[in-house]
Scaffold this active site. Structure first.
Site, PDB file in Angstrom:
ATOM      1  N   ALA A 137     -10.934   4.706  19.361  1.00 65.01           N
ATOM      2  CA  ALA A 137      -9.483   4.699  19.582  1.00 65.01           C
ATOM      3  C   ALA A 137      -9.172   3.749  20.731  1.00 65.01           C
ATOM      4  O   ALA A 137      -8.607   4.140  21.752  1.00 65.01           O
ATOM      5  CB  ALA A 137      -8.993   6.113  19.883  1.00 65.01           C
TER       6      ALA A 137
ATOM      7  N   ILE B 105      -6.451  10.769  22.808  1.00 62.88           N
ATOM      8  CA  ILE B 105      -6.208  12.084  23.413  1.00 62.88           C
ATOM      9  C   ILE B 105      -5.694  13.082  22.387  1.00 62.88           C
ATOM     10  O   ILE B 105      -6.053  14.267  22.417  1.00 62.88           O
ATOM     11  CB  ILE B 105      -5.241  11.951  24.601  1.00 62.88           C
ATOM     12  CG1 ILE B 105      -5.955  11.293  25.784  1.00 62.88           C
ATOM     13  CG2 ILE B 105      -4.668  13.294  25.003  1.00 62.88           C
ATOM     14  CD1 ILE B 105      -7.116  12.086  26.358  1.00 62.88           C
TER      15      ILE B 105
ATOM     16  N   HIS C  91      20.951  27.898  30.472  1.00 57.32           N
ATOM     17  CA  HIS C  91      19.931  28.847  30.941  1.00 57.32           C
ATOM     18  C   HIS C  91      19.772  29.966  29.921  1.00 57.32           C
ATOM     19  O   HIS C  91      20.771  30.445  29.386  1.00 57.32           O
ATOM     20  CB  HIS C  91      20.376  29.438  32.281  1.00 57.32           C
ATOM     21  CG  HIS C  91      19.467  30.535  32.777  1.00 57.32           C
ATOM     22  ND1 HIS C  91      18.268  30.276  33.396  1.00 57.32           N
ATOM     23  CD2 HIS C  91      19.580  31.894  32.710  1.00 57.32           C
ATOM     24  CE1 HIS C  91      17.684  31.421  33.717  1.00 57.32           C
ATOM     25  NE2 HIS C  91      18.465  32.412  33.308  1.00 57.32           N
TER      26      HIS C  91
ATOM     27  N   GLU D 161       0.785  -1.236   0.000  1.00 60.84           N
ATOM     28  CA  GLU D 161       0.000   0.000   0.000  1.00 60.84           C
ATOM     29  C   GLU D 161       0.812   1.279   0.000  1.00 60.84           C
ATOM     30  O   GLU D 161       0.595   2.162  -0.806  1.00 60.84           O
ATOM     31  CB  GLU D 161      -0.949  -0.003   1.195  1.00 60.84           C
ATOM     32  CG  GLU D 161      -2.042   1.044   1.082  1.00 60.84           C
ATOM     33  CD  GLU D 161      -3.195   0.750   2.032  1.00 60.84           C
ATOM     34  OE1 GLU D 161      -4.188   1.491   1.979  1.00 60.84           O
ATOM     35  OE2 GLU D 161      -3.111  -0.211   2.819  1.00 60.84           O
TER      36      GLU D 161
ATOM     37  N   ILE E 187       1.971   2.855   8.270  1.00 56.47           N
ATOM     38  CA  ILE E 187       0.923   3.647   8.903  1.00 56.47           C
ATOM     39  C   ILE E 187       1.494   4.890   9.555  1.00 56.47           C
ATOM     40  O   ILE E 187       0.942   5.988   9.447  1.00 56.47           O
ATOM     41  CB  ILE E 187       0.173   2.790   9.946  1.00 56.47           C
ATOM     42  CG1 ILE E 187      -0.589   1.661   9.257  1.00 56.47           C
ATOM     43  CG2 ILE E 187      -0.787   3.653  10.766  1.00 56.47           C
ATOM     44  CD1 ILE E 187      -1.642   2.132   8.271  1.00 56.47           C
TER      45      ILE E 187
END
Length: 479
Positions: free
Chosen positions: A283, A200, A458, A36, A41
């Protein structure tokens, strides 16, 4: 037509194409079979295109809240067709890239559906029959269907959405991730059945785009594999955004009518309620693609729909291997890729060892993002560890405040006796990019002392990783 390869891989998803490329690099004559799409996927209908959708939603969210940053944006809106087009374009570009990588490494691509007729025995190679497929046109240069042989056959056929009897997807009103990724119009309301990463992420996308969203989860906690504290914080954020969440709830029936679906939901106390929305996304997990390959006839051991391996890809049948989703959880692209490399290097005779699945990171790209690796606090205690737990909130980090993202938490779990980092769990902005720091630390068997003495730049979000470690040992500075 017959041709013989050293290694033939069935499936060109992340595990399959990476295994094929690594095999070619090691000098094996290699082919990969697919029916495919190159990239599988993940690249075509999963990881990549969903991130493109979520990026569009993120930009839309920032445009709606431009005033928070001293900016103005008028008549903010969206074109769902253009959003989907961009997402599909990203997949198309990367799909072509996989084809170029296979060609560059001289890996043959065979187009069609494969069945393993015989596994390798002694010096005799195994045999694979490839039949023509109507699923998608063959890429340029692909070999035709026919009979092929190989000394080693690797099954990397991936997985597909799991269907609940009586609530089967119909591509119209009950969606899987396939349909959820290419909506023709934005639904005004949506039910999401399942609160793992897939559920989600789609709940987050559609809610940001304006849909009324309700998530229904069978277990007591959303994001069931995550640390309970992190999942709880994420839930509060989702609910603040307007997502309705039902946990300990089961969809027992779905009725369809013109323009809507109605789900009957049973809660843990035995009560039922009916929820109606335009669409429902199922899902509830995925199931391995093991059918039609001839595995049963060959005597390959399967358990709960997945192929059993020894951790290095080897099945109980000599000359036959399995990697990726079809070889079991965690069903993640990065696990499949690494598994493919391990499998091929094992075939080559290189020194290898099975993956420590506790050190495979998981990421959920909703808003806020969630990322984790290793043991949750509860699991560590269940296994008998005395733990030291560190926490640091985003609200204490200068970069997070400057970004306008003060909500979130970094959590670390250590073995109190040895200082071993057992797990790390995060919720907040860009944590999917931060988690790899802890993954590297765990793989290097880094202790709390090593992390404490590491200098973090930082101002960055990564400083919170340092502070969380310090907090576990009572040395935190900025909290």
């Amino acid at each position: 037509m017959a041709d013989t390869y050293d290694i033939l891989v069935i499936g060109a998803g992340p595990g399959g194409y990476v295994a094929a490329i690594r095999a070619a690099q090691l000098g094996f004559k290699t082919a990969v079979v697919d029916r495919e799409h190159l990239g599988g996927i993940c690249l075509n209908w999963g990881c990549i295109p969903t991130k493109a959708l979520l990026r569009s939603a993120e930009i839309y969210h920032y445009m709606q809240h431009a005033s928070n940053y001293g900016l103005s944006a008028e008549k903010v809106g969206f074109d769902v067709g253009a959003i989907v087009k961009r997402s599909r374009g990203v997949s198309t570009r990367l799909n072509g890239g996989v084809g170029m990588l296979l060609k560059k490494n001289k890996v043959d691509v065979i187009w069609g559906e494969a069945t393993i007729e015989a596994a390798a025995k002694g010096n005799a190679p195994g045999r694979v029959t490839v039949k023509e497929t109507s699923r998608a046109p063959a890429p340029k240069g692909a070999l035709a269907a026919g009979s092929y042989s190989a000394k080693h056959i690797i099954v990397a056929t991936g997985a597909r959405p799991r269907a609940i009897p009586g609530i089967e997807p119909d591509k119209s009103q009950i969606w899987t991730y396939y349909e959820a990724m290419v909506p023709q119009a934005m639904p005004k309301s949506l039910l999401v059945m399942g609160s793992g990463a897939i559920g989600i992420e789609f709940a987050s996308f559609y809610r940001t785009m304006g849909a009324e969203v309700t998530v229904i989860e069978l277990l007591p906690q959303i994001l069931p594999v995550e640390d309970a504290e992190i999942a709880g914080l994420a839930r509060k954020r989702f609910e603040k955004q307007g997502i309705k969440i039902l946990t300990g709830a089961k969809v027992t029936k779905v009725e369809k009518s013109t323009g809507s679906v109605t789900a009957t939901v049973e809660t843990g106390d035995g009560k039922t309620q009916q929820l109606t929305a335009e669409k429902l996304i199922s899902a509830v997990g995925v199931v391995g693609n093991t059918e039609g390959l001839g595995l049963d006839a060959l005597g390959v051991t399967l358990e709960r729909g997945i192929v059993v391996t020894d951790g290095l890809g080897r099945t109980n049948v000599p000359g036959l291997y399995a990697i990726g989703d079809v070889a079991g959880p965690p069903m993640l692209a990065h696990k499949a890729e690494h598994e493919g490399v391990l499998c091929v290097e094992t075939i080559k005779g290189l020194p290898t060892h099975a993956m420590d699945k506790a050190k495979i990171p998981g990421c959920t790209y909703c808003q806020p993002q969630i990322a984790s690796v290793g043991l949750t606090e509860a699991k560590a205690k269940e296994l008998g560890f005395a733990v030291k737990v560190g926490r640091f909130p985003f609200a204490g980090n200068g970069k997070a405040i400057a970004l306008g993202e003060p909500d979130g938490l970094v959590k670390t779990v250590f073995d109190a006796k040895t200082g071993q980092l057992l797990g790390a769990h995060m919720v907040g902005a860009e944590v999917t990019e931060l988690i790899q720091g802890y993954v590297v630390a765990m793989n290097l068997e880094t202790t709390e002392q090593d992390l404490m003495h590491t200098v973090f730049p930082h101002p960055t979000l990564s400083e919170m990783m340092h502070e969380s470690v310090l907090d576990a040992y009572g040395k935190v500075i900025h909290s």
